[in-house]
Motif scaffolding. Structure first.
Motif, PDB file in Angstrom:
ATOM      1  N   HIS A 165     -11.526  29.166 -17.395  1.00  0.00           N
ATOM      2  CA  HIS A 165     -11.774  27.752 -17.092  1.00  0.00           C
ATOM      3  C   HIS A 165     -13.252  27.395 -17.053  1.00  0.00           C
ATOM      4  O   HIS A 165     -13.616  26.241 -16.951  1.00  0.00           O
ATOM      5  CB  HIS A 165     -11.109  27.363 -15.774  1.00  0.00           C
ATOM      6  CG  HIS A 165      -9.627  27.367 -15.863  1.00  0.00           C
ATOM      7  ND1 HIS A 165      -8.928  26.472 -16.633  1.00  0.00           N
ATOM      8  CD2 HIS A 165      -8.697  28.175 -15.310  1.00  0.00           C
ATOM      9  CE1 HIS A 165      -7.638  26.722 -16.536  1.00  0.00           C
ATOM     10  NE2 HIS A 165      -7.465  27.743 -15.751  1.00  0.00           N
ATOM     11  N   GLU A 188      -7.732  36.589 -18.508  1.00  0.00           N
ATOM     12  CA  GLU A 188      -8.190  35.227 -18.749  1.00  0.00           C
ATOM     13  C   GLU A 188      -7.289  34.434 -19.687  1.00  0.00           C
ATOM     14  O   GLU A 188      -6.970  33.285 -19.422  1.00  0.00           O
ATOM     15  CB  GLU A 188      -9.623  35.249 -19.279  1.00  0.00           C
ATOM     16  CG  GLU A 188     -10.614  35.939 -18.339  1.00  0.00           C
ATOM     17  CD  GLU A 188     -10.662  35.296 -16.960  1.00  0.00           C
ATOM     18  OE1 GLU A 188     -10.258  34.136 -16.834  1.00  0.00           O
ATOM     19  OE2 GLU A 188     -11.088  35.956 -15.990  1.00  0.00           O
ATOM     20  N   ARG A 203      -4.320  34.572 -20.165  1.00  0.00           N
ATOM     21  CA  ARG A 203      -3.014  34.234 -19.584  1.00  0.00           C
ATOM     22  C   ARG A 203      -3.066  32.944 -18.776  1.00  0.00           C
ATOM     23  O   ARG A 203      -2.055  32.445 -18.307  1.00  0.00           O
ATOM     24  CB  ARG A 203      -2.544  35.384 -18.698  1.00  0.00           C
ATOM     25  CG  ARG A 203      -2.728  36.709 -19.443  1.00  0.00           C
ATOM     26  CD  ARG A 203      -1.816  37.783 -19.073  1.00  0.00           C
ATOM     27  NE  ARG A 203      -1.988  38.869 -20.057  1.00  0.00           N
ATOM     28  CZ  ARG A 203      -1.282  39.977 -20.075  1.00  0.00           C
ATOM     29  NH1 ARG A 203      -0.351  40.173 -19.171  1.00  0.00           N
ATOM     30  NH2 ARG A 203      -1.483  40.895 -20.996  1.00  0.00           N
ATOM     31  N   GLN A 204      -4.283  32.450 -18.589  1.00  0.00           N
ATOM     32  CA  GLN A 204      -4.417  31.191 -17.849  1.00  0.00           C
ATOM     33  C   GLN A 204      -4.295  29.989 -18.765  1.00  0.00           C
ATOM     34  O   GLN A 204      -4.406  28.854 -18.318  1.00  0.00           O
ATOM     35  CB  GLN A 204      -5.776  31.142 -17.154  1.00  0.00           C
ATOM     36  CG  GLN A 204      -6.013  32.287 -16.229  1.00  0.00           C
ATOM     37  CD  GLN A 204      -7.442  32.302 -15.736  1.00  0.00           C
ATOM     38  OE1 GLN A 204      -8.044  31.268 -15.546  1.00  0.00           O
ATOM     39  NE2 GLN A 204      -7.987  33.487 -15.548  1.00  0.00           N
ATOM     40  N   SER A 205      -4.143  30.249 -20.029  1.00  0.00           N
ATOM     41  CA  SER A 205      -4.095  29.142 -20.974  1.00  0.00           C
ATOM     42  C   SER A 205      -2.799  28.359 -20.817  1.00  0.00           C
ATOM     43  O   SER A 205      -1.830  28.847 -20.264  1.00  0.00           O
ATOM     44  CB  SER A 205      -4.215  29.697 -22.394  1.00  0.00           C
ATOM     45  OG  SER A 205      -3.211  30.648 -22.613  1.00  0.00           O
ATOM     46  N   ARG A 227      -0.260  29.463 -25.212  1.00  0.00           N
ATOM     47  CA  ARG A 227       0.475  30.704 -24.968  1.00  0.00           C
ATOM     48  C   ARG A 227       1.543  30.931 -26.024  1.00  0.00           C
ATOM     49  O   ARG A 227       1.789  32.063 -26.464  1.00  0.00           O
ATOM     50  CB  ARG A 227       1.094  30.671 -23.580  1.00  0.00           C
ATOM     51  CG  ARG A 227       0.054  30.949 -22.504  1.00  0.00           C
ATOM     52  CD  ARG A 227       0.255  32.328 -21.919  1.00  0.00           C
ATOM     53  NE  ARG A 227       1.462  32.323 -21.143  1.00  0.00           N
ATOM     54  CZ  ARG A 227       1.653  31.554 -20.075  1.00  0.00           C
ATOM     55  NH1 ARG A 227       0.699  30.763 -19.654  1.00  0.00           N
ATOM     56  NH2 ARG A 227       2.781  31.594 -19.433  1.00  0.00           N
ATOM     57  N   HIS A 256      -0.977  22.786 -15.220  1.00  0.00           N
ATOM     58  CA  HIS A 256      -2.134  21.914 -15.420  1.00  0.00           C
ATOM     59  C   HIS A 256      -1.806  20.431 -15.260  1.00  0.00           C
ATOM     60  O   HIS A 256      -2.685  19.590 -15.294  1.00  0.00           O
ATOM     61  CB  HIS A 256      -2.750  22.171 -16.789  1.00  0.00           C
ATOM     62  CG  HIS A 256      -3.401  23.508 -16.881  1.00  0.00           C
ATOM     63  ND1 HIS A 256      -4.526  23.839 -16.170  1.00  0.00           N
ATOM     64  CD2 HIS A 256      -3.063  24.635 -17.551  1.00  0.00           C
ATOM     65  CE1 HIS A 256      -4.870  25.084 -16.416  1.00  0.00           C
ATOM     66  NE2 HIS A 256      -3.997  25.594 -17.256  1.00  0.00           N
ATOM     67  N   GLN A 308       6.800  33.100 -13.073  1.00  0.00           N
ATOM     68  CA  GLN A 308       6.633  33.880 -14.311  1.00  0.00           C
ATOM     69  C   GLN A 308       5.677  33.231 -15.305  1.00  0.00           C
ATOM     70  O   GLN A 308       5.038  33.943 -16.078  1.00  0.00           O
ATOM     71  CB  GLN A 308       7.987  34.103 -14.990  1.00  0.00           C
ATOM     72  CG  GLN A 308       9.019  34.787 -14.137  1.00  0.00           C
ATOM     73  CD  GLN A 308       8.557  36.092 -13.541  1.00  0.00           C
ATOM     74  OE1 GLN A 308       8.502  36.241 -12.318  1.00  0.00           O
ATOM     75  NE2 GLN A 308       8.189  37.038 -14.396  1.00  0.00           N
ATOM     76  N   LEU A 309       5.603  31.912 -15.306  1.00  0.00           N
ATOM     77  CA  LEU A 309       4.772  31.266 -16.313  1.00  0.00           C
ATOM     78  C   LEU A 309       3.612  30.471 -15.733  1.00  0.00           C
ATOM     79  O   LEU A 309       2.456  30.706 -16.049  1.00  0.00           O
ATOM     80  CB  LEU A 309       5.628  30.321 -17.173  1.00  0.00           C
ATOM     81  CG  LEU A 309       6.778  30.933 -17.953  1.00  0.00           C
ATOM     82  CD1 LEU A 309       7.441  29.868 -18.808  1.00  0.00           C
ATOM     83  CD2 LEU A 309       6.283  32.083 -18.816  1.00  0.00           C
ATOM     84  N   GLU A 310       3.949  29.536 -14.877  1.00  0.00           N
ATOM     85  CA  GLU A 310       2.939  28.555 -14.501  1.00  0.00           C
ATOM     86  C   GLU A 310       1.841  29.102 -13.603  1.00  0.00           C
ATOM     87  O   GLU A 310       0.664  28.846 -13.833  1.00  0.00           O
ATOM     88  CB  GLU A 310       3.619  27.346 -13.852  1.00  0.00           C
ATOM     89  CG  GLU A 310       4.668  26.667 -14.733  1.00  0.00           C
ATOM     90  CD  GLU A 310       4.103  26.168 -16.050  1.00  0.00           C
ATOM     91  OE1 GLU A 310       2.876  26.018 -16.150  1.00  0.00           O
ATOM     92  OE2 GLU A 310       4.895  25.942 -16.994  1.00  0.00           O
ATOM     93  N   ARG A 320       0.656  31.873 -13.418  1.00  0.00           N
ATOM     94  CA  ARG A 320      -0.236  32.829 -14.079  1.00  0.00           C
ATOM     95  C   ARG A 320      -1.382  32.133 -14.808  1.00  0.00           C
ATOM     96  O   ARG A 320      -2.273  32.771 -15.335  1.00  0.00           O
ATOM     97  CB  ARG A 320       0.573  33.674 -15.073  1.00  0.00           C
ATOM     98  CG  ARG A 320       1.830  34.181 -14.405  1.00  0.00           C
ATOM     99  CD  ARG A 320       2.359  35.448 -14.907  1.00  0.00           C
ATOM    100  NE  ARG A 320       3.430  35.885 -13.988  1.00  0.00           N
ATOM    101  CZ  ARG A 320       4.081  37.005 -14.081  1.00  0.00           C
ATOM    102  NH1 ARG A 320       3.802  37.829 -15.060  1.00  0.00           N
ATOM    103  NH2 ARG A 320       5.014  37.334 -13.214  1.00  0.00           N
ATOM    104  N   GLN A 321      -1.314  30.832 -14.858  1.00  0.00           N
ATOM    105  CA  GLN A 321      -2.377  30.077 -15.497  1.00  0.00           C
ATOM    106  C   GLN A 321      -3.496  29.753 -14.523  1.00  0.00           C
ATOM    107  O   GLN A 321      -4.471  29.091 -14.878  1.00  0.00           O
ATOM    108  CB  GLN A 321      -1.835  28.773 -16.058  1.00  0.00           C
ATOM    109  CG  GLN A 321      -0.755  28.970 -17.078  1.00  0.00           C
ATOM    110  CD  GLN A 321      -0.125  27.659 -17.472  1.00  0.00           C
ATOM    111  OE1 GLN A 321      -0.788  26.654 -17.593  1.00  0.00           O
ATOM    112  NE2 GLN A 321       1.175  27.657 -17.674  1.00  0.00           N
ATOM    113  N   SER A 322      -3.336  30.194 -13.291  1.00  0.00           N
ATOM    114  CA  SER A 322      -4.344  29.874 -12.284  1.00  0.00           C
ATOM    115  C   SER A 322      -5.588  30.725 -12.504  1.00  0.00           C
ATOM    116  O   SER A 322      -5.558  31.742 -13.178  1.00  0.00           O
ATOM    117  CB  SER A 322      -3.767  30.144 -10.903  1.00  0.00           C
ATOM    118  OG  SER A 322      -3.305  31.466 -10.816  1.00  0.00           O
ATOM    119  N   GLY A 323      -6.667  30.303 -11.937  1.00  0.00           N
ATOM    120  CA  GLY A 323      -7.946  30.981 -12.114  1.00  0.00           C
ATOM    121  C   GLY A 323      -7.983  32.323 -11.398  1.00  0.00           C
ATOM    122  O   GLY A 323      -7.072  32.680 -10.654  1.00  0.00           O
TER     123      GLY A 323
END
Lengths: 194, 194, 194, 194
Positions: free
Chosen positions: A25, A107, A109-111, A116, B25, B105-107, B109-112
């Motif tokens: 980010h 990193e 995986r944060q997209s 993804r 996001h 599982q998905l969301e 993991r997008q965290s910083g």
DNA sequence: TATGAATGAGCGTTCATTCAT
DNA sequence: CATGAATGAACGCTCATTCAT
């Protein structure tokens, strides 16, 4: 072809460094441009947008794994040996490029969902080769005839992935390469015919 | 204690719904507030900041896994049975709350990086219990005496995690629960004493 | 209703000033916010986007012309008198608000096609009232029975518009109001029955 | 002289096409270069900057109107006939080159203040010729002796301009040329001595 | 003359957080 | 406790212009 031009590679490599050092980010386009030694606008001569840079990073680097794995497949090895080579190669590449390890395991995986999905398309090529190995092993009788290939693949990849992520999260402070034989043994125990 | 107040729970649950339905996001604080039926500012009476909401989501929900796993541990079961119960419980909880499955599982993991580290702290409690099971298995001779516990744990968790993520990514369109026996067999094959 | 709140009006008025003094292409949102004495973000509590501000400017100000013209229509006047009042009113309003004159005659015309279409919708209301006057004049025999109403309207509006634009371009250095009788005479000569 | 070189004309014509087809704000220099079949940099061998291209477009094309009008002035016609020829010619040129009509009536008006002032200088030559016609008409007694020439000119040009703009905005779907007699009649009625 | 790769300044919009009521 | 209007920092992308070849 744009991908062969030196600036294309320079920007991709710069992106890996910037993302690894600043986090996904905080990897602004301007930072990547600066690291690559080009102007902001130059980025857009080689990439459609920011997402395109990130997909390209993954594609370019994943190509190394795929190409190595193909070489392995061509050799005259049994399934167990192939899986060992695969694990060892996977560990080796990320062990050699620590920035890349951070980027792929943490990193990227944060997209967002969209990115993804595109990354998964690239990953699929690699997983397909893994499937080839597993199916061959089942055919030759080396692996358990009754197991589900998809689940087996998830177990192999999940174990490898979790091991590397754990290593990265511990600041890469132990020797990842030394874990290869043990990981291989665990996996083979799970898959072996009995 | 704030965590016992009804609005606290309402906000945490709203966060799960909003994240699952909109993606990480697109999960703005104002959206969570609306879903919870409170004013934006009210959020900040219960949570320090947005990150605090997300960590709380993970902590509150993970508590279910941990508490269930503790109950399992207290029962008089052998290691293989315990691992099966664990896998089955893990699958069951996420099978029952599909919003939660998407979020974990998905969301999330997008965290910083910062948030992920805090999430890992919460996860540690769960993994520690898994370690207890594995060590016990090694002690009783059910599991391979020579294997590295950390690697074994990574293999177990990596396989479970990869299986669930794959199921979520395929829009949860097959029956996750039915995979438990096969996943258990793969894992036990990998760990079992021989 | 947002349009009645004081900040809405403050922002619209600020936009007129900023556009008049800096030109359409130099009227950044941040400049308008500063002139209005609010934060940039506040703008977006009252307007969907920048285009929305500009359309609102035109709509709010055009409402003055329309409302005045409606008052004129309600009076008991003949067509010639109505047209004079209309011209005089049009000149008067822009004579009184020189910033507005610059904005409507010069700056707003630089907007893109999309915005111009929306502005034209607003303008239509005014032109429709003009049509009413002209048709009435034709019916009562005051105006030429044979002429095309659309062309007549274009002649009336084109003449008024060109006169004002010319005045604005000459830095408003002569008295626009004094031109009203002569413009009226020219127009009436063109339209009058004979 | 640069203006006589073939590439100069090619670029000017390309600009008309590109602006008409893409709109003023989407008429990038690179697009014009492509349409003209030259490299971006080549443009700057013939034009100082982008504004210079646009002014040149207007100057080159307006020259047609001016030259035609001069021919008309040299003929032995009375004022009414001259005005008709002028209107008819103005309509005819834009009727023949629909791209040009879009550019002069809609797109070029979106340019900034600076460019508009330069365009007005070019336009002045045309309006001066119109003044000559009107003054002559006043001298010969054909037109109203008491009227203000500037206002009269604004009425003539405003009416013509508004009529054409209206035709362009309606996608040029009716026959502009057929409107000439009626427009002429309206204008003459306004100006004629009585 | 002609090329076209490279440059880099400039801006609309979002959203987590605050604070007066 | 609760509100929600107000805040303002932060960033991806475009495109006119330059200049080495």
């Amino acid at each position: 072809m744009k991908r062969d031009k030196p600036k294309y590679k320079k920007i991709v490599d710069a992106a890996v460094v910037v993302i690894a050092e600043n986090g996904y980010h905080q990897a602004q386009v301007s930072k990547i441009a600066k690291e690559a030694g080009v102007a902001d606008g130059t980025i857009y001569l080689y990439f459609k947008n920011k997402e395109d840079i990130l997909v390209s990073v993954f594609r370019e680097k994943m190509a190394i794994f795929v190409s190595n794995l193909q070489t392995i497949l061509e050799k005259d090895l049994n399934t167990s040996e192939m899986l060992f080579k695969m694990i060892d190669n996977h560990f080796f590449v990320l062990h050699e490029d620590r920035h890349l390890a951070i980027v792929t395991q943490l990193e990227l995986r944060q997209s967002g969902k969209k990115l993804r999905l595109r990354i998964n398309e690239v990953l699929k090529e690699y997983l397909d080769l893994l499937d080839v190995i597993l199916k061959e092993g089942i055919d030759t009788g080396e692996l358990d005839q009754t197991m589900d290939v998809r689940l087996a693949r998830q177990m192999v990849f999940g174990t490898i992935d979790e091991t590397i992520t754990s290593w990265v999260m511990n600041d890469q402070k132990y020797d990842l390469l030394k874990l290869a034989p043990e990981v291989h043994r665990l996996i083979m125990n799970g898959l072996r015919a009995r």
